[in-house]
Design a protein around this motif. Structure first.
Motif, PDB file in Angstrom:
ATOM      1  N   MET A 159       0.844  -1.192   0.000  1.00 41.66           N
ATOM      2  CA  MET A 159       0.000   0.000   0.000  1.00 41.66           C
ATOM      3  C   MET A 159       0.882   1.245   0.000  1.00 41.66           C
ATOM      4  SD  MET A 159      -3.478   0.553   2.131  1.00 41.66           S
ATOM      5  CE  MET A 159      -2.879  -0.120   3.657  1.00 41.66           C
ATOM      6  N   ARG A 160       0.439   2.286  -0.690  1.00 38.88           N
ATOM      7  CA  ARG A 160       1.190   3.542  -0.677  1.00 38.88           C
ATOM      8  C   ARG A 160       1.213   4.122   0.729  1.00 38.88           C
ATOM      9  NH1 ARG A 160      -1.166   7.431  -2.449  1.00 38.88           N
ATOM     10  NH2 ARG A 160       0.617   8.774  -2.775  1.00 38.88           N
ATOM     11  N   SER A 161       2.233   4.955   0.987  1.00 35.64           N
ATOM     12  CA  SER A 161       2.334   5.515   2.333  1.00 35.64           C
ATOM     13  C   SER A 161       1.396   6.707   2.475  1.00 35.64           C
ATOM     14  CB  SER A 161       3.774   5.944   2.609  1.00 35.64           C
ATOM     15  OG  SER A 161       4.130   7.002   1.759  1.00 35.64           O
ATOM     16  N   PHE A 162       0.930   6.913   3.681  1.00 33.44           N
ATOM     17  CA  PHE A 162       0.154   8.105   4.010  1.00 33.44           C
ATOM     18  C   PHE A 162       0.316   8.369   5.497  1.00 33.44           C
ATOM     19  CE2 PHE A 162      -2.764   4.437   3.727  1.00 33.44           C
ATOM     20  CZ  PHE A 162      -3.124   4.321   5.057  1.00 33.44           C
ATOM     21  N   LYS A 163       0.031   9.617   5.877  1.00 35.26           N
ATOM     22  CA  LYS A 163       0.051   9.956   7.296  1.00 35.26           C
ATOM     23  C   LYS A 163      -1.319   9.658   7.877  1.00 35.26           C
ATOM     24  CE  LYS A 163       3.317  13.662   6.573  1.00 35.26           C
ATOM     25  NZ  LYS A 163       3.165  15.032   6.060  1.00 35.26           N
ATOM     26  N   TYR A 164      -1.365   9.604   9.173  1.00 41.90           N
ATOM     27  CA  TYR A 164      -2.590   9.227   9.867  1.00 41.90           C
ATOM     28  C   TYR A 164      -2.859  10.228  10.975  1.00 41.90           C
ATOM     29  CZ  TYR A 164      -5.593   6.304  12.872  1.00 41.90           C
ATOM     30  OH  TYR A 164      -6.609   5.812  13.649  1.00 41.90           O
ATOM     31  N   ILE A 210     -11.255   8.534   6.845  1.00 41.87           N
ATOM     32  CA  ILE A 210     -11.473   7.091   6.885  1.00 41.87           C
ATOM     33  C   ILE A 210     -12.497   6.766   7.971  1.00 41.87           C
ATOM     34  CG2 ILE A 210      -9.395   6.735   8.341  1.00 41.87           C
ATOM     35  CD1 ILE A 210      -9.209   3.933   6.921  1.00 41.87           C
ATOM     36  N   GLY A 229     -15.044   3.097   8.192  1.00 39.54           N
ATOM     37  CA  GLY A 229     -14.743   1.669   8.269  1.00 39.54           C
ATOM     38  C   GLY A 229     -13.507   1.307   7.442  1.00 39.54           C
ATOM     39  N   GLY A 230     -13.322   1.996   6.339  1.00 39.94           N
ATOM     40  CA  GLY A 230     -12.124   1.787   5.526  1.00 39.94           C
ATOM     41  C   GLY A 230     -12.229   0.674   4.499  1.00 39.94           C
ATOM     42  N   SER A 231     -13.324  -0.095   4.509  1.00 36.91           N
ATOM     43  CA  SER A 231     -13.363  -1.264   3.614  1.00 36.91           C
ATOM     44  C   SER A 231     -13.378  -0.856   2.150  1.00 36.91           C
ATOM     45  CB  SER A 231     -14.550  -2.177   3.937  1.00 36.91           C
ATOM     46  OG  SER A 231     -15.438  -1.605   4.822  1.00 36.91           O
ATOM     47  N   LEU A 250      -9.605   1.726   1.714  1.00 33.19           N
ATOM     48  CA  LEU A 250      -8.290   1.073   1.668  1.00 33.19           C
ATOM     49  C   LEU A 250      -8.120   0.288   0.368  1.00 33.19           C
ATOM     50  CD1 LEU A 250      -7.740   0.021   5.386  1.00 33.19           C
ATOM     51  CD2 LEU A 250      -6.827   1.983   4.178  1.00 33.19           C
ATOM     52  N   GLY A 251      -9.211  -0.281  -0.132  1.00 29.32           N
ATOM     53  CA  GLY A 251      -9.132  -0.943  -1.438  1.00 29.32           C
ATOM     54  C   GLY A 251      -8.798   0.067  -2.531  1.00 29.32           C
ATOM     55  N   LYS A 289      -5.163   0.938  -2.178  1.00 28.89           N
ATOM     56  CA  LYS A 289      -4.336  -0.178  -2.653  1.00 28.89           C
ATOM     57  C   LYS A 289      -4.312  -0.229  -4.182  1.00 28.89           C
ATOM     58  CE  LYS A 289      -4.722  -3.211   1.341  1.00 28.89           C
ATOM     59  NZ  LYS A 289      -4.970  -4.573   1.834  1.00 28.89           N
ATOM     60  N   ASP A 290      -5.430   0.168  -4.802  1.00 24.90           N
ATOM     61  CA  ASP A 290      -5.477   0.183  -6.266  1.00 24.90           C
ATOM     62  C   ASP A 290      -4.708   1.369  -6.837  1.00 24.90           C
ATOM     63  OD1 ASP A 290      -6.941  -2.109  -6.424  1.00 24.90           O
ATOM     64  OD2 ASP A 290      -8.887  -1.126  -6.591  1.00 24.90           O
ATOM     65  N   ARG A 305     -13.298   7.589  13.287  1.00 23.44           N
ATOM     66  CA  ARG A 305     -13.787   6.621  14.282  1.00 23.44           C
ATOM     67  C   ARG A 305     -13.378   7.008  15.682  1.00 23.44           C
ATOM     68  NH1 ARG A 305     -11.473   2.023  10.630  1.00 23.44           N
ATOM     69  NH2 ARG A 305      -9.874   3.594  10.765  1.00 23.44           N
ATOM     70  N   MET A 322       8.443  10.310   7.986  1.00 25.32           N
ATOM     71  CA  MET A 322       7.108   9.992   8.497  1.00 25.32           C
ATOM     72  C   MET A 322       7.209   9.278   9.853  1.00 25.32           C
ATOM     73  SD  MET A 322       4.055   8.209   6.363  1.00 25.32           S
ATOM     74  CE  MET A 322       4.083   9.352   4.994  1.00 25.32           C
ATOM     75  N   PRO A 378       1.900   4.332   9.838  1.00 23.93           N
ATOM     76  CA  PRO A 378       0.437   4.456   9.867  1.00 23.93           C
ATOM     77  C   PRO A 378      -0.267   3.807   8.684  1.00 23.93           C
ATOM     78  CG  PRO A 378       1.473   6.563   9.371  1.00 23.93           C
ATOM     79  CD  PRO A 378       2.566   5.640   9.790  1.00 23.93           C
ATOM     80  N   TYR A 379       0.464   3.560   7.597  1.00 28.69           N
ATOM     81  CA  TYR A 379      -0.189   2.996   6.418  1.00 28.69           C
ATOM     82  C   TYR A 379      -0.118   1.474   6.391  1.00 28.69           C
ATOM     83  CZ  TYR A 379       4.735   3.384   5.120  1.00 28.69           C
ATOM     84  OH  TYR A 379       6.086   3.310   5.141  1.00 28.69           O
ATOM     85  N   GLY A 387      -6.254  -9.206  -0.479  1.00 29.53           N
ATOM     86  CA  GLY A 387      -5.872  -7.886   0.023  1.00 29.53           C
ATOM     87  C   GLY A 387      -6.952  -6.831  -0.133  1.00 29.53           C
ATOM     88  N   THR A 388      -8.141  -7.232  -0.577  1.00 32.90           N
ATOM     89  CA  THR A 388      -9.208  -6.242  -0.764  1.00 32.90           C
ATOM     90  C   THR A 388     -10.524  -6.670  -0.094  1.00 32.90           C
ATOM     91  OG1 THR A 388      -9.711  -7.257  -2.897  1.00 32.90           O
ATOM     92  CG2 THR A 388      -8.301  -5.323  -2.926  1.00 32.90           C
ATOM     93  N   LEU A 431      -8.026  -5.049   5.505  1.00 30.53           N
ATOM     94  CA  LEU A 431      -8.676  -3.749   5.332  1.00 30.53           C
ATOM     95  C   LEU A 431      -8.815  -3.027   6.668  1.00 30.53           C
ATOM     96  CD1 LEU A 431     -11.506  -4.473   2.725  1.00 30.53           C
ATOM     97  CD2 LEU A 431      -9.276  -3.446   2.349  1.00 30.53           C
ATOM     98  N   GLU A 467      -5.839   1.178  13.869  1.00 28.89           N
ATOM     99  CA  GLU A 467      -7.210   1.013  14.349  1.00 28.89           C
ATOM    100  C   GLU A 467      -7.310   0.033  15.508  1.00 28.89           C
ATOM    101  OE1 GLU A 467     -10.079  -0.062  11.344  1.00 28.89           O
ATOM    102  OE2 GLU A 467      -8.754   0.801   9.852  1.00 28.89           O
TER     103      GLU A 467
END
Lengths: 331, 178
Positions: A1-6, A28, A30-32, A35-36, A39-40, A57, B1, B21-22, B43-44, B63, B68
């Motif tokens: 997955m690409r990086s991101f801050k939270y 974000i 639930g993220g379902s 996050l997909g 990821k894409d 949340r 980061m 975090p990711y 993964g999805t 996911l 979390e």
């Protein structure tokens, strides 16, 4: 997955302020879906890459189902779908909504997926979800579904972009005349869910009226009036765990077998949840029987403009409307 | 980061862990904490191989961000057996051949475990609904469903005798081929 801050938001105001400051931030829940999407690795004006995720949340008191007979139902934005589907108040007073909340995805996803996330999820069009297709929503100038594989695409109101809205709870909530509490920089306002979703004709880059720094905080459903009934039916290719090929939600006031008033809303057929006003008008004052129910379905689909591979959805939608309307008479 | 510090309960043990975090909960469990029972399939969220329990409820951990899990209770397939004794669901999967290649198995066992925690007397439809989000490309699901039903209704016969796992002598459900 690409990086991101939270960032863990502490209040709605905090989340709105963070969004206002960061053009590339996303919220974000639930993220379902999100996050997909990340990821894409999708990118473009209607599919921005998030470099900061703001977790809502962590905002206290955002997951609840509150009901009283006078004020109706309030759903906190972060309420998991499973909680909505299993709520005794929802099951008793809004059976159509309960069924629609039980139908998205799998049990594991309904445990984390939120009711607001189900409304805010992005469309599942495989060209939109494919990194290599520069479609309208990703800043391109072409809809690949028009000449490509379009068996799950729109049969109504497609224009430029032929996505279908993937939410199951949206048609059910619109049928029940629900409204959304939207929080933004100027405070909170109420938006009828009927006016909440926008099609490509209005803005091809997004599916709702929400601006970047506005958030859906609560959903309100009016108290059920006497003799109101509701139902939800969804057709999928697989028995479990699938997006709707066509879904229909109906809610109506039925007295002595006569449709006094009500709404018919389709999912999976248009870029937004589709309010079948033709059916609603035709049913008003009619005794519900095979003839009037079939007529409601037929009139709705007069406007259908199917694509090369999805004309089958027209018949399914007609039949579902008839079946759902008849189910209210016998319920 | 910056890394995020996460404090959570993992299989009944308190854990403090720092992760970017990711990263997903699944990645942290498998790559940092060595719990490789949960698998990454798609993964999805489509296949359910990564299913684990978050506060007792099954979720697809591919996911779920690791962040979390902060303050919550995580139970993986490794945490189901107590004192070296397999659970009835695990024994039933072995007895009834509820697996072939095995990659989906931990997800099925966790989902089945969660079902039986909340519903002691599930119907076959309940079982099939509970494992609706888990894909298996080998078994055709039938033996998995039988195993879960056996775990629900024949707990007495499904004690863990893992020292010498007996070959199944009598089928508990006789309809259909075994």
């Amino acid at each position: 997955m690409r990086s991101f801050k939270y960032y863990a938001a502490t209040s709605w105001e905090d989340a709105v302020a963070m969004l206002s400051k960061n053009a590339a931030a996303q919220v974000i829940a639930g993220g379902s879906d999100l996050l997909g999407w990340i990821k894409d690795d999708l990118n473009g004006p209607g599919a921005p890459r998030a470099d900061l995720l703001i977790d809502i949340r962590t905002i206290p008191n955002t997951s609840y189902v509150k009901f009283d007979a006078a004020g109706g139902l309030k759903l906190g934005a972060l309420t998991p779908l499973v909680t909505v589907a299993e709520s005794a108040d929802v099951l008793k007073n809004y059976p159509g909504l309960a069924k629609s909340a039980l139908s998205p995805a799998s049990p594991a996803i309904r445990n984390v997926g939120s009711i607001a996330g189900n409304l805010m999820q992005r469309p599942r069009c495989w060209y939109l979800r494919g990194k290599d297709f520069a479609c309208y929503k990703k800043g391109g100038d072409f809809c690949f579904a028009v000449t490509g594989e379009n068996q799950y695409h729109a049969i109504l109101e497609g224009e430029l972009c032929y996505i279908v809205h993937p939410s199951d709870t949206a048609p059910a909530l619109i049928a029940l005349n629900a409204s959304a509490k939207v929080v933004g920089p100027g405070g909170a306002k109420d938006v009828a869910l009927d006016k909440f979703f926008i099609g490509p004709r209005t803005n091809v880059l997004k599916e709702t009226v929400l601006e970047h720094n506005e958030l859906l905080a609560e959903i309100s459903v009016p108290a059920p009036a006497a003799n109101w009934k509701s139902a939800f039916i969804k057709v999928t290719q697989r028995d479990v765990y699938d997006f709707a090929v066509v879904s229909v939600a109906v809610a109506g006031q039925i007295e002595g077998g006569v449709w006094k008033d009500g709404r018919v809303v389709l999912g999976g057929v248009a870029p937004t949840p589709y309010r079948a006003t033709a059916a609603e008008d035709a049913l008003k004052g009619q005794k519900i029987d095979e003839k009037s129910a079939r007529n409601a379905g037929d009139l709705t689909l007069v406007k259908a403009r199917p694509m090369s591979q999805n004309a089958y959805k027209v018949d399914i939608a007609k039949n579902l409307i008839a079946r759902a309307v008849l189910s209210l008479a016998s319920a | 980061m910056e890394q995020t510090t996460i404090r959570f309960t993992l299989n009944d043990r308190p854990i403090t862990h720092a992760a970017m975090p990711y990263r997903t909960l699944l990645e942290v469990l498998r790559d940092d904490l060595g719990l490789t029972g949960s698998k990454e399939g798609c993964g999805t969220g489509d296949c359910g191989a990564c299913t684990l329990l978050l506060d007792g409820k099954p979720v697809t951990s591919c996911l779920v961000l690791a962040a979390e899990a902060d303050g919550r209770k995580v139970t993986t397939v490794e945490g189901l057996a107590k004192d070296g004794k397999l659970t009835p669901v695990q024994v039933a999967f072995i007895r009834y051949g509820g697996l072939q290649c095995g990659i989906c198995t931990s997800g099925f066992i966790v989902a089945a475990h969660a079902l039986l925690e909340s519903n002691k007397t599930p119907s076959e439809a309940d079982v099939r609904a509970a494992i609706g989000g888990n894909l298996c490309r080998c078994t055709g699901y039938d033996k998995i469903v039988r195993a879960i039903l056996a775990a629900a209704y024949d707990e007495g016969e499904l004690v863990d005798e893992s020292a010498s796992m007996p070959v199944m002598e009598k089928p508990l459900f006789t309809e259909g081929p075994m």
